[in-house]
Scaffold this motif. Structure first.
Motif, short mmCIF file in Angstrom:
data_model
loop_
_atom_site.label_atom_id
_atom_site.label_comp_id
_atom_site.label_asym_id
_atom_site.label_seq_id
_atom_site.Cartn_x
_atom_site.Cartn_y
_atom_site.Cartn_z
N ASN A 207 -20.66 -8.25 -69.46
CA ASN A 207 -18.86 -8.51 -69.29
C ASN A 207 -17.84 -6.96 -70.14
O ASN A 207 -16.68 -7.07 -70.61
CB ASN A 207 -18.39 -9.76 -70.64
N GLU A 208 -18.22 -6.26 -69.37
CA GLU A 208 -17.42 -4.94 -69.05
C GLU A 208 -16.53 -5.09 -67.71
O GLU A 208 -17.21 -5.82 -66.51
CB GLU A 208 -18.50 -3.72 -68.68
N ILE A 209 -15.13 -4.81 -67.94
CA ILE A 209 -14.56 -4.46 -65.89
C ILE A 209 -14.87 -3.55 -65.75
O ILE A 209 -14.92 -2.91 -65.94
CB ILE A 209 -13.15 -4.71 -66.94
N ILE A 210 -15.07 -4.09 -64.26
CA ILE A 210 -15.61 -3.06 -63.18
C ILE A 210 -14.80 -2.63 -62.18
O ILE A 210 -14.81 -1.62 -61.34
CB ILE A 210 -17.31 -3.47 -62.28
N MET A 211 -14.08 -4.01 -62.56
CA MET A 211 -13.02 -4.02 -60.96
C MET A 211 -11.99 -4.38 -61.05
O MET A 211 -11.79 -6.35 -62.05
CB MET A 211 -13.30 -4.77 -59.76
N PHE B 227 -14.24 -15.51 -76.63
CA PHE B 227 -15.44 -14.75 -75.60
C PHE B 227 -15.74 -13.22 -75.50
O PHE B 227 -14.86 -12.88 -76.71
CB PHE B 227 -14.38 -14.89 -74.32
N ASN B 228 -16.68 -12.88 -75.52
CA ASN B 228 -17.64 -11.53 -76.10
C ASN B 228 -17.84 -11.24 -77.52
O ASN B 228 -17.62 -10.76 -78.16
CB ASN B 228 -17.28 -10.93 -75.37
N ASN B 229 -17.82 -12.38 -78.56
CA ASN B 229 -17.33 -12.62 -79.69
C ASN B 229 -16.62 -12.13 -80.58
O ASN B 229 -16.30 -11.71 -81.76
CB ASN B 229 -18.79 -12.03 -80.16
N GLN B 230 -15.39 -13.34 -79.83
CA GLN B 230 -14.50 -12.05 -79.91
C GLN B 230 -13.40 -13.39 -79.77
O GLN B 230 -13.23 -13.65 -78.96
CB GLN B 230 -13.54 -10.87 -79.86
N ILE B 231 -12.60 -13.87 -80.36
CA ILE B 231 -11.51 -14.88 -80.67
C ILE B 231 -10.13 -14.10 -79.99
O ILE B 231 -9.37 -13.28 -80.57
CB ILE B 231 -11.38 -15.48 -81.79
N PHE B 232 -9.74 -14.74 -79.37
CA PHE B 232 -8.74 -13.79 -78.04
C PHE B 232 -7.26 -15.28 -78.25
O PHE B 232 -7.14 -16.59 -78.44
CB PHE B 232 -8.63 -13.92 -77.38
N LYS B 233 -6.09 -15.39 -79.22
CA LYS B 233 -5.23 -16.11 -79.17
C LYS B 233 -3.71 -16.13 -78.41
O LYS B 233 -3.38 -14.61 -77.82
CB LYS B 233 -4.52 -15.94 -80.50
N TYR B 234 -3.42 -17.08 -78.58
CA TYR B 234 -1.86 -16.97 -77.62
C TYR B 234 -1.02 -16.26 -78.33
O TYR B 234 -0.43 -16.42 -79.61
CB TYR B 234 -1.40 -18.63 -77.49
N ARG B 235 0.03 -14.87 -77.53
CA ARG B 235 0.76 -14.68 -78.69
C ARG B 235 2.80 -15.09 -78.08
O ARG B 235 2.34 -15.25 -76.47
CB ARG B 235 0.94 -12.96 -78.38
N PRO B 236 3.17 -16.05 -79.24
CA PRO B 236 4.61 -15.83 -78.30
C PRO B 236 5.28 -14.75 -77.87
O PRO B 236 5.45 -13.02 -78.82
CB PRO B 236 4.89 -16.83 -79.27
N THR B 237 5.88 -14.77 -76.63
CA THR B 237 6.72 -13.68 -76.77
C THR B 237 8.61 -13.99 -76.49
O THR B 237 8.99 -12.49 -76.46
CB THR B 237 5.70 -12.84 -75.21
N GLY B 238 8.37 -14.99 -76.76
CA GLY B 238 9.98 -15.63 -76.73
C GLY B 238 9.58 -16.93 -76.73
O GLY B 238 9.24 -17.54 -77.19
N SER C 142 -24.52 -18.06 -72.38
CA SER C 142 -25.92 -19.51 -72.15
C SER C 142 -25.96 -18.83 -71.05
O SER C 142 -27.33 -18.20 -70.22
CB SER C 142 -25.15 -20.60 -72.37
N LEU C 143 -24.77 -18.88 -69.70
CA LEU C 143 -25.18 -18.56 -68.17
C LEU C 143 -25.70 -17.44 -67.61
O LEU C 143 -27.08 -17.65 -67.07
CB LEU C 143 -23.69 -19.20 -67.47
N GLN C 144 -25.23 -16.31 -68.54
CA GLN C 144 -25.91 -14.73 -68.18
C GLN C 144 -27.53 -14.85 -68.84
O GLN C 144 -28.30 -14.33 -67.94
CB GLN C 144 -25.21 -14.02 -68.98
N GLN C 145 -28.21 -16.01 -69.22
CA GLN C 145 -29.14 -15.86 -70.31
C GLN C 145 -30.06 -16.67 -69.40
O GLN C 145 -31.26 -16.38 -69.21
CB GLN C 145 -29.25 -16.57 -71.45
N VAL C 146 -29.62 -17.31 -68.47
CA VAL C 146 -30.33 -18.02 -67.78
C VAL C 146 -30.79 -17.59 -66.48
O VAL C 146 -31.62 -17.27 -65.40
CB VAL C 146 -29.67 -19.64 -67.13
N GLN C 147 -28.88 -16.72 -65.72
CA GLN C 147 -29.04 -16.40 -64.12
C GLN C 147 -27.73 -14.85 -64.41
O GLN C 147 -26.95 -15.29 -64.74
CB GLN C 147 -29.14 -16.78 -63.00
N LYS C 148 -28.12 -14.03 -64.48
CA LYS C 148 -27.07 -12.70 -64.32
C LYS C 148 -26.26 -12.60 -62.94
O LYS C 148 -26.92 -12.62 -62.47
CB LYS C 148 -27.50 -11.36 -64.71
N ARG C 149 -24.77 -12.85 -63.31
CA ARG C 149 -23.96 -12.56 -61.81
C ARG C 149 -22.39 -12.15 -62.79
O ARG C 149 -22.57 -12.29 -64.14
CB ARG C 149 -23.80 -13.86 -61.54
#
Length: 164
Positions: free
Chosen positions: A140-144, A98-109, A41-48
């Motif tokens: 939402n593409e990684i540039i750096m 984020f970006n139409n995808q759900i990211f979950k917590y993954r236990p590692t130990g 919604s913020l990107q629709q108001v002003q691209k940054r």
């Protein structure tokens, strides 16, 4: 009539206090961090471009950046005016949309883990080392990506590069 003048006197004091507080706080503002869910919604108001600070609570360099680099007023002003800033704890247990995808917590130990979004944004050369600065464009593409402690001077250089 006497109560009218008493109230007027109180209002004058209140106005002076508000004015004094306003004078002493000018030029100082806090770093505005947003959520991933608010980005679209913020990107629709002003691209940054988006700057994502990926960290953990146990990382000493991350905590040092929070207490030095991100307390610098010039950095705060530039982040607030030119970018969307997201503060991401890599061990965030809540689901993140984020970006139409759900990211979950993954236990590692035992009682440890990492959020999938931190892995996606913070992995450099097949590993993640904190702190990570990930810069995304308005699509939402990684540039750096950069994984190391950044001093105030170094972070200012990063902001110059990210602005272009």
């Amino acid at each position: 009539m006497a109560s009218f003048y008493g109230k007027l006197k109180q209002m004058k004091k209140l106005v002076l206090i508000i004015f004094f507080l306003g004078l002493t706080s000018t030029g100082y503002c806090q770093l505005k961090d947003i959520t991933f869910e608010a980005i679209d919604s913020l990107q629709q108001v002003q691209k940054r471009n988006i700057i994502v600070f990926i960290h953990t609570d146990w990382c000493q360099f991350c905590q040092r950046m929070k207490s030095t680099t991100f307390k610098n007023q010039e950095i705060i002003d530039r982040l607030n005016s030119d970018f969307y800033f997201v503060d991401l704890n890599a061990e965030e247990k809540r689901d993140i949309l984020f970006n139409n995808q759900i990211f979950k917590y993954r236990p590692t130990g035992n009682n440890v883990g990492v959020n999938e979004l931190a892995i996606q944004l913070g992995t450099i050369n097949k590993q993640i080392a904190y702190p990570v600065m990930c810069i995304l464009n308005a699509d939402n593409e990684i540039i750096m990506q950069y994984n190391n402690y950044l001093s105030v001077a170094d972070f200012k250089l990063l902001l110059e590069i990210a602005k272009e």
